[in-house]
Design a protein around this motif. Structure first.
Motif, short mmCIF file in Angstrom:
data_model
loop_
_atom_site.label_atom_id
_atom_site.label_comp_id
_atom_site.label_asym_id
_atom_site.label_seq_id
_atom_site.Cartn_x
_atom_site.Cartn_y
_atom_site.Cartn_z
N ALA A 117 -1.28 -2.85 -33.41
CA ALA A 117 -0.08 -2.90 -32.64
C ALA A 117 -0.19 -3.59 -31.30
N PRO A 118 -0.46 -4.82 -30.97
CA PRO A 118 -0.90 -5.41 -29.79
C PRO A 118 0.26 -5.66 -29.10
N ALA A 119 0.44 -5.47 -27.87
CA ALA A 119 1.41 -5.77 -26.90
C ALA A 119 1.63 -7.23 -27.03
N SER A 120 2.99 -7.44 -26.30
CA SER A 120 3.44 -8.96 -26.38
C SER A 120 3.43 -9.20 -24.97
N HIS B 94 7.30 5.89 -27.24
CA HIS B 94 6.78 4.67 -27.35
C HIS B 94 6.50 4.11 -29.02
N THR B 95 6.91 2.87 -29.27
CA THR B 95 6.98 2.89 -30.82
C THR B 95 5.62 2.26 -31.17
N ALA B 96 4.80 2.01 -30.50
CA ALA B 96 3.41 1.28 -30.90
C ALA B 96 2.82 2.42 -31.95
N ASP B 97 2.91 3.78 -31.37
CA ASP B 97 2.20 4.71 -32.28
C ASP B 97 2.64 4.70 -33.56
N GLU B 98 3.95 4.54 -33.72
CA GLU B 98 4.53 4.65 -35.23
C GLU B 98 4.14 3.46 -36.05
N GLU B 99 4.09 2.14 -35.14
CA GLU B 99 3.79 0.95 -35.77
C GLU B 99 2.53 1.08 -36.37
N HIS C 60 8.79 14.41 -36.98
CA HIS C 60 8.70 15.03 -35.55
C HIS C 60 8.48 13.78 -34.64
N ARG C 61 9.15 13.85 -33.42
CA ARG C 61 8.73 12.90 -32.56
C ARG C 61 8.53 13.58 -31.01
#
Length: 290
Positions: free
Chosen positions: A151-154, A196-201, A218-219
């Protein structure tokens, strides 16, 4: 208002003669005269008047010369702060996630204080999206952020990104768990990061490759709390392989193995500021994730 013309006026108020100003500043008398005349046009009022064969400052000229003292001192101080050859002085505002602050920033603060006592580090704990937003608004000078290989950053064109370290992540399960393949947990509840959404991606990418859709229930932000939920049998989660987990948790390796990558991010061109440069030069990875 031209800064160099202000300096001419200030020197004239101090020396009282255009010729002496010219000698002091290694220029010509005509250059001094033209510069002060141009400054008068800038401010819209006469700054000098004849005084026999010499000139003297008008009341407006005296007042502007007083302002010039403060203005020139401030500009000289700013130039000193920005000069890479000078001792760095200033407060560096850092926003970052807890692991990067703990691993890369805290270990260097003592050395920084010893070598550059004029540099102060102000620490703010934020997740990557929050830290980068603060950086974009110039509310901080440095962002410590992360992304994943899956899930690389933009990054934006204004970002100057420096890699810090990488951590391999795996699947966190109860220590008594006998299942080992990711697909074996397709029916389990899952825990992901709340901030942060990257973990779920990453989780959804891995699950898709294994042929299932994870049931995210769970979040949670704090990894210690994730451990507690795993131990309680409330779900499974992605966790760092090298981290010291709760005794009731073990982390299984995955294939492919997602890597979390830590980065130091500044705005392009800002790293020439000596205090920020001093911090960046000392940032380093630690051996084990926290």
């Amino acid at each position: 208002m031209d800064f160099s013309r202000l300096r001419l006026l200030l020197e004239l108020s101090r020396l009282g003669s255009m010729q002496e100003v010219a000698v002091e500043l290694r220029t010509s008398t005509s250059t001094v005269s033209q510069g002060i005349a141009a400054l008068a046009r800038d401010v819209g009022t006469p700054l000098i008047e004849p005084d026999g064969r010499r000139v003297r400052l008008t009341p407006a000229g005296h007042r502007l010369a007083e302002h010039a003292v403060t203005i020139i001192a401030a500009v000289d101080a700013a130039r000193g702060d920005l000069d890479p050859s000078t001792e760095p002085v200033g407060a560096v505002r850092v926003a970052g996630f807890a692991t990067a602050i703990r691993r890369s920033l805290v270990p260097v603060i003592d050395d920084l204080a010893t070598r550059h006592p004029g540099v102060q580090v102000r620490v703010h704990e934020y997740e990557p999206a929050e830290a980068l937003d603060l950086l974009a608004r110039d509310d901080v000078d440095l962002a410590l952020v992360y992304d994943y290989t899956l899930a690389p950053a933009s990054w934006r064109s204004e970002h100057d990104v420096r890699p810090l370290w990488e951590d391999e992540w795996g699947l966190g399960v109860r220590v008594t768990e006998r299942r080992t393949a990711l697909a074996d947990f397709s029916g389990d509840d899952w825990i992901v990061n709340s901030r942060h959404t990257a973990d779920e991606e990453v989780l959804r990418t891995l699950a898709s490759m294994a042929g299932f859709t994870p049931n995210v229930v769970h979040r949670i932000d704090a990894l210690e709390l994730v451990d507690d939920l795993v131990v309680a049998g409330l779900g499974v989660a992605l966790l760092p392989l090298a981290r010291h987990t709760h005794p009731g948790v073990r982390v299984l390796p995955l294939d492919p193995s997602p890597l979390l990558r830590g980065h130091a991010v500044t705005r392009l061109g800002r790293d020439s500021w000596p205090p920020l440069r001093a911090v960046l030069d000392r940032l380093r990875p630690a051996a084990v994730a926290g």
